[in-house]
Motif scaffolding. Structure first.
Motif, PDB file in Angstrom:
ATOM      1  N   ASN A 395      -2.250  16.371   4.667  1.00 21.10           N
ATOM      2  CA  ASN A 395      -3.461  15.875   5.345  1.00 21.10           C
ATOM      3  C   ASN A 395      -4.422  17.024   5.636  1.00 21.10           C
ATOM      4  N   ILE A 436      -5.071   6.956  15.016  1.00 18.42           N
ATOM      5  CA  ILE A 436      -4.631   7.536  13.739  1.00 18.42           C
ATOM      6  C   ILE A 436      -3.129   7.402  13.480  1.00 18.42           C
ATOM      7  N   GLU A 439      -0.260   2.180  11.789  1.00 17.34           N
ATOM      8  CA  GLU A 439      -0.122   1.952  10.353  1.00 17.34           C
ATOM      9  C   GLU A 439      -1.444   1.480   9.745  1.00 17.34           C
ATOM     10  N   PHE A 440      -1.784   2.030   8.620  1.00 19.51           N
ATOM     11  CA  PHE A 440      -2.964   1.662   7.819  1.00 19.51           C
ATOM     12  C   PHE A 440      -4.300   2.086   8.425  1.00 19.51           C
ATOM     13  N   TYR A 441      -4.270   2.747   9.567  1.00 17.70           N
ATOM     14  CA  TYR A 441      -5.555   3.132  10.158  1.00 17.70           C
ATOM     15  C   TYR A 441      -6.128   4.350   9.443  1.00 17.70           C
ATOM     16  N   ARG A 442      -7.418   4.296   9.120  1.00 21.74           N
ATOM     17  CA  ARG A 442      -8.113   5.438   8.531  1.00 21.74           C
ATOM     18  C   ARG A 442      -9.406   5.651   9.298  1.00 21.74           C
ATOM     19  N   THR A 454      -3.835   6.247   2.467  1.00 17.34           N
ATOM     20  CA  THR A 454      -3.254   4.925   2.714  1.00 17.34           C
ATOM     21  C   THR A 454      -3.233   4.574   4.199  1.00 17.34           C
ATOM     22  N   GLY A 455      -3.430   5.569   5.044  1.00 15.82           N
ATOM     23  CA  GLY A 455      -3.346   5.312   6.490  1.00 15.82           C
ATOM     24  C   GLY A 455      -1.901   5.150   6.952  1.00 15.82           C
TER      25      GLY A 455
END
Ligand code: ADP
Length: 494
Positions: A395, A436, A439-442, A454-455
């Motif tokens: 990251n 952040i 799950e799936f958070y961007r 993909t978050g």
């Protein structure tokens, strides 16, 4: 009615009275025992159940009044007739106060004695009946209260909320779970009408229609509603029918389905997310392949190569997503399945850094590792620990523009190993920092800058840290850079 088999105890110090009474009574079919003073009489009373006690007052050792006191202490309901030479009113009253049923003045003739005995036995029979009724009532009450206590215990320990409402619409029962769901104490609810207490109009409507149900149409109504406290509730409302088949109220069973709903939503979000994420790159790959197959690029090898390269990049993104999804399910698997052993954190972080070095070099990033002092081992699953640091380092590289710095610092605190992954990248807004690890958070800036992802990486990293009894924190400033700090406990024996 008196029974001739009745047992009578005669207590008197005068032999003549004792044997006289015994003779008369036995001749009339009674069974008779005798005692010459109160003390002997009391022993007999303790050991045997007599129907009638006939006792003198003036006696040596223990007189009649003392005997009455002792008998009252035994808490036996006995019929006592006092024989007295001093048939004064005072004596009679005193004896009566101490529990004597009747008195027989001396001298008396056989008929007078038998009449008193008959009367006493009638009273004895009446006492027995009362006693039996009382025992019966006590037993019923005990059964009733046991039954009630048992039912209440069951209702109170139910994981569903139970609310019973009478025909007048008053709340008559509310178990602790219903209190919790409705956020209302039992004391405040009981006796008040459901209309005053409940807020949800659909629930109220269902209760009204349940209370109005007629015999032929006894059905439960099911409904779902949200409380003002944001809980999702599933309710089932059923009329309560008595033995005459009349509706005497209604019972509402409430189930808090908030968590189930959340999981359901997460599952469907997950499926649509995965479908969407797979569809877009696969669609693009298919499009490029069709163009190539249709011969559009035959005379343009440069374009063809670009299309193949783009397809490869999209395929690469898909593989990354699938790997993250696999990681997610791997991390979710039970810890017992994983091998935990002493791991040198510096080695694991070093391996991850070397793996990503090329990627950092490609962006001219300055990627460094510093470890201060002796860093002890931690108890960990090596693959998970690698995955944790690999996520954070990749990251940092991904979200740091060219020529930036990515620095990893490892040091020991008192009881923990602390790893800081510090970058000079795009940073994370304060608002985004709250999400952040979901799950799936961007974050929006990552999406805006078209940095693919993909978050899932941070949620995986957080789970791994927690599985190792540690935690991850972030400090960041948008546009300036971010620091992710991982804190993991050192093995105790070290
Ligand atoms: P992703 O695959 O999107 O990188 P992560 O779960 O690893 O998923 O990260 C979640 C979001 O957190 C990222 O989309 C990004 O917005 C933000 N983020 C994570 N690490 C950094 C970082 N080092 N710098 C800036 N933003 C970051």
């Amino acid at each position: 009615m008196a029974t001739k088999k009745a047992e009578i105890l005669v207590i008197d110090d005068e032999e003549v009275i004792r044997s006289g009474c015994q003779q008369i009574l036995e001749m009339n079919g009674y069974s008779v025992a005798v005692a010459e003073n109160g003390r002997i009489g009391l022993d007999k009373i303790i050991q045997h159940e007599y129907d009638i006690i006939l006792t003198d007052i003036m006696m040596p050792e223990m007189d009649g009044m003392e005997l009455l006191d002792e008998i009252s202490r035994l808490q036996k309901e006995l019929v006592i007739i006092v024989i007295t030479g001093y048939a004064t009113l005072e004596n009679a009253i005193n004896a009566g106060r101490k529990g004597a049923y009747d008195y027989l003045p001396k001298p008396f003739n056989p008929d007078e004695l038998l009449a008193k005995i008959e009367r006493g036995l009638d009273y004895r029979a009446h006492l027995r009946e009362v006693q039996l009724l009382r025992q019966d009532r006590d037993r019923n009450m005990l059964e009733c209260s046991n039954e009630r206590a048992r039912t209440l215990t069951i209702i109170n320990s139910m994981s569903e909320g139970v609310l019973a409402i009478n025909r007048q619409g008053q709340i008559v029962l509310m178990n602790p779970m219903a209190s919790k769901i409705m956020r209302l104490s039992e004391e405040r609810a009981i006796g008040r009408t459901f209309d005053e207490i409940l807020r949800n109009p659909d629930l109220k409507k269902s209760i009204v229609s349940s209370l109005q149900q007629v015999q032929a149409d006894l059905r439960s109504t099911r409904l779902e509603f949200d409380t003002i406290y944001g809980r999702a509730i599933e309710a089932s409302i059923t009329p309560i029918i008595d033995e005459n088949k009349e509706c005497i109220g209604t019972v509402a069973v409430l189930i808090d389905v908030t968590e189930d709903k959340k999981i359901e939503k997460m599952k469907s979000d997950f499926v649509s997310y995965v479908a969407h994420e797979l569809k877009a790159p696969l669609g693009a790959i298919e499009g490029y392949l069709n163009l190539i197959l249709d011969g559009i690029t035959t005379n343009n090898p440069q374009t063809e190569r670009e299309m193949i390269e783009k397809s490869r990049d999209r395929a690469h993104g898909l593989i990354a997503l699938i790997n993250d999804l696999l990681d997610l399910s791997r991390t979710d698997r039970k810890k017992i399945l994983k091998e935990m052993r002493a791991i040198n954190v510096v080695h694991v972080v070093g391996e991850a850094i070397e793996f990503y070095r090329q990627r950092a070099d490609a962006k001219s990033l300055h990627l460094t590792l510093n470890s201060t002092g002796q860093v002890p081992s931690i108890r960990a699953n090596k693959d998970d620990l690698y995955r944790l640091f690999a996520n954070l380092i990749s990251n940092a590289i991904k979200y740091t523009p060219e020529n930036g710095d990515v620095k990893v610092d490892i040091k020991r605190t008192n009881s923990h190993v602390r790893v800081d992954i510090i970058d000079t990248g795009i940073g994370i807004s304060e608002e985004a920092q709250k999400h952040i690890f979901d799950e799936f958070y961007r974050a929006q800036n990552a999406v805006d800058k078209k940095i693919t992802g993909t978050g899932l990486g941070l949620s995986i990293a957080k789970k791994i840290a927690e599985d190792h009894h540690g935690y991850i924190e972030v400090t960041s400033e948008e546009g300036a850079g971010s620091t992710f700090r991982v804190t993991l406990p050192i093995i105790q024996s070290e």
